[in-house]
Design a protein around this motif. Structure first.
Motif, short mmCIF file in Angstrom:
data_model
loop_
_atom_site.label_atom_id
_atom_site.label_comp_id
_atom_site.label_asym_id
_atom_site.label_seq_id
_atom_site.Cartn_x
_atom_site.Cartn_y
_atom_site.Cartn_z
N ARG A 161 -41.61 18.51 24.31
CA ARG A 161 -40.22 19.36 24.91
C ARG A 161 -40.12 20.31 23.74
O ARG A 161 -39.95 19.98 22.69
CB ARG A 161 -39.21 18.47 25.12
N ASP A 162 -39.83 21.59 24.43
CA ASP A 162 -39.27 22.77 23.50
C ASP A 162 -37.74 22.47 23.46
O ASP A 162 -36.94 22.56 24.70
CB ASP A 162 -39.70 23.94 23.98
N ILE A 163 -37.11 22.49 22.46
CA ILE A 163 -35.69 22.34 22.22
C ILE A 163 -35.02 23.59 21.48
O ILE A 163 -35.51 23.71 20.23
CB ILE A 163 -35.30 21.14 21.62
N ARG A 164 -34.11 24.12 21.93
CA ARG A 164 -33.46 25.29 21.19
C ARG A 164 -32.36 24.62 20.51
O ARG A 164 -31.47 24.09 20.73
CB ARG A 164 -32.98 26.20 22.16
N SER A 213 -31.19 29.55 16.62
CA SER A 213 -31.89 30.85 17.16
C SER A 213 -33.39 30.34 17.26
O SER A 213 -34.10 31.10 17.55
CB SER A 213 -31.75 31.97 16.28
N ASN A 214 -33.52 28.83 16.97
CA ASN A 214 -34.84 28.43 16.67
C ASN A 214 -35.30 27.58 18.15
O ASN A 214 -34.58 26.70 18.56
CB ASN A 214 -35.13 27.80 15.64
N VAL A 215 -36.55 27.75 18.57
CA VAL A 215 -37.13 27.02 19.70
C VAL A 215 -38.19 25.90 19.03
O VAL A 215 -39.11 26.46 18.17
CB VAL A 215 -37.88 27.72 20.82
N ARG A 263 -40.93 22.79 19.05
CA ARG A 263 -41.71 22.02 19.92
C ARG A 263 -41.60 20.52 19.42
O ARG A 263 -41.43 20.25 18.29
CB ARG A 263 -43.08 22.38 19.79
N THR A 264 -41.11 19.79 20.13
CA THR A 264 -40.73 18.29 19.91
C THR A 264 -41.58 17.38 20.62
O THR A 264 -41.79 17.34 21.73
CB THR A 264 -39.36 18.01 20.19
N SER A 324 -44.18 25.65 17.67
CA SER A 324 -42.89 26.21 17.33
C SER A 324 -43.05 27.72 17.04
O SER A 324 -43.73 28.29 15.94
CB SER A 324 -42.09 25.47 16.33
N GLU A 340 -29.81 16.40 21.17
CA GLU A 340 -30.51 16.85 22.56
C GLU A 340 -31.21 15.82 23.00
O GLU A 340 -31.17 15.46 24.34
CB GLU A 340 -31.44 17.92 22.30
#
Length: 297
Positions: A9-12, A15-17, A19-20, A68, A90
């Motif tokens: 999942r991509d989590i913001r 200002s950073n996204v 990849r988790t 990321s 999150e």
């Protein structure tokens, strides 16, 4: 090992996204937040995640690493710790165990101090206190400064022993999981560690702590593990055969140490919270499938 497929999942966070990945556990073990080494992508911890199948494993790619996107501006360790906390928020995790390897071990120290109420146990592998570390061999450090080993797996395999001080057991599987970081992402990771040290706050760390150090580590020499353990109250130092990547080359010996530490009941812990527990040195066989390692006399 059990084959587990992680959920990505991509989590913001700010200002950073990021990849988790979450490997969902099949038991009731406390979730484990993992901080990876410099330039290392999520997939490199798959064997560890599969071995610790009784608990959720949470890992994420640093900005500019793996999947990321690179950060726009450099960041400091306290900001990186906030990224990790934002990911836990999150995903809905409150208290976790924390593990960090090499560069990620420094970030794990920062997280454990900055978010002490969220950390139950702490594992620091092949890492140091930052600015006050005793440096490794110049030849290995020179190659570490450039991400070429991630961009060219053949180069990594060719220089595996010089870089990491390890035998090549597991190295080919490790190389297949590599994903090259961006130059900016790798540079920002190097920059984040410059001038940082955990020395002022190590005596105030609260989690039960296991320090793992490689006997032949070319990048973070063994003395750094001893230094960490001497400053962290109630910590235990385990010296394992192998070099910087002993989690790869000596997995059969190291993973049981990790599992036992995470599963121990507090009342049965072999040391008091106020005292350094000393160190143990394990001498295991290098042949696959051999028995458990024995503590050296």
């Amino acid at each position: 090992m059990n084959d587990r497929t992680p959920r990505y999942r991509d989590i913001r966070v700010g200002s950073n996204v990021l990849r988790t990945a979450v490997w969902e556990g099949k038991g009731h073990g406390r979730p484990l937040l993992f901080f990876n080494g410099i330039g290392a992508n999520i997939e490199l911890i798959a064997p560890l995640a599969e071995a610790l199948s009784d608990r959720d494993i949470i890992a994420f790619d640093a900005p500019g690493v793996g999947g990321s996107p690179a950060a726009v501006l450099p960041y400091r360790p306290w900001q990186f710790a906030r990224m990790a906390a934002g990911i836990l928020d999150e995903l809905g995790y409150s208290e976790v165990d924390v593990m960090g390897v090499s560069w990620g071990g420094a970030m794990a120290q920062q997280f454990a101090f900055q978010f002490a109420s969220r950390v139950h146990r702490l594992i620091l592998a092949a890492t140091s206190a930052g600015f006050f570390m005793v440096p490794g061999k110049p030849a290995a450090l020179a190659k570490l400064a450039h991400p070429r080993r991630y961009m060219n797996p053949d180069y990594m395999l060719q220089h595996f022993e010089m870089l990491y001080g390890d035998e090549q057991d597991g190295a080919h599987g490790h190389a297949k999981r590599l994903r090259a970081p961006s130059f900016r992402g790798y540079f920002f990771q190097l920059l984040a560690g410059m001038g940082w040290t955990s020395v002022p706050f190590l005596p105030f760390l609260k989690p039960d702590t296991l320090v793992l150090a490689g006997e032949n580590d070319q990048i973070v020499p063994l003395v750094n593990g001893r230094f960490l353990a001497s400053l962290i109250p109630g910590s235990r130092l385990e010296i394992v055969p192998g070099g910087h990547l002993f989690l790869v080359s000596r997995a059969k010996e190291v993973i049981p140490l990790i599992r036992d530490f995470l599963d121990e009941e507090p009342a049965r812990r072999p040391f008091a919270r106020s005292d350094f527990a000393g160190e143990r040195r394990f001498r295991g066989t290098r042949r696959a499938g051999a028995g458990k390692p024995r503590p050296a006399a």
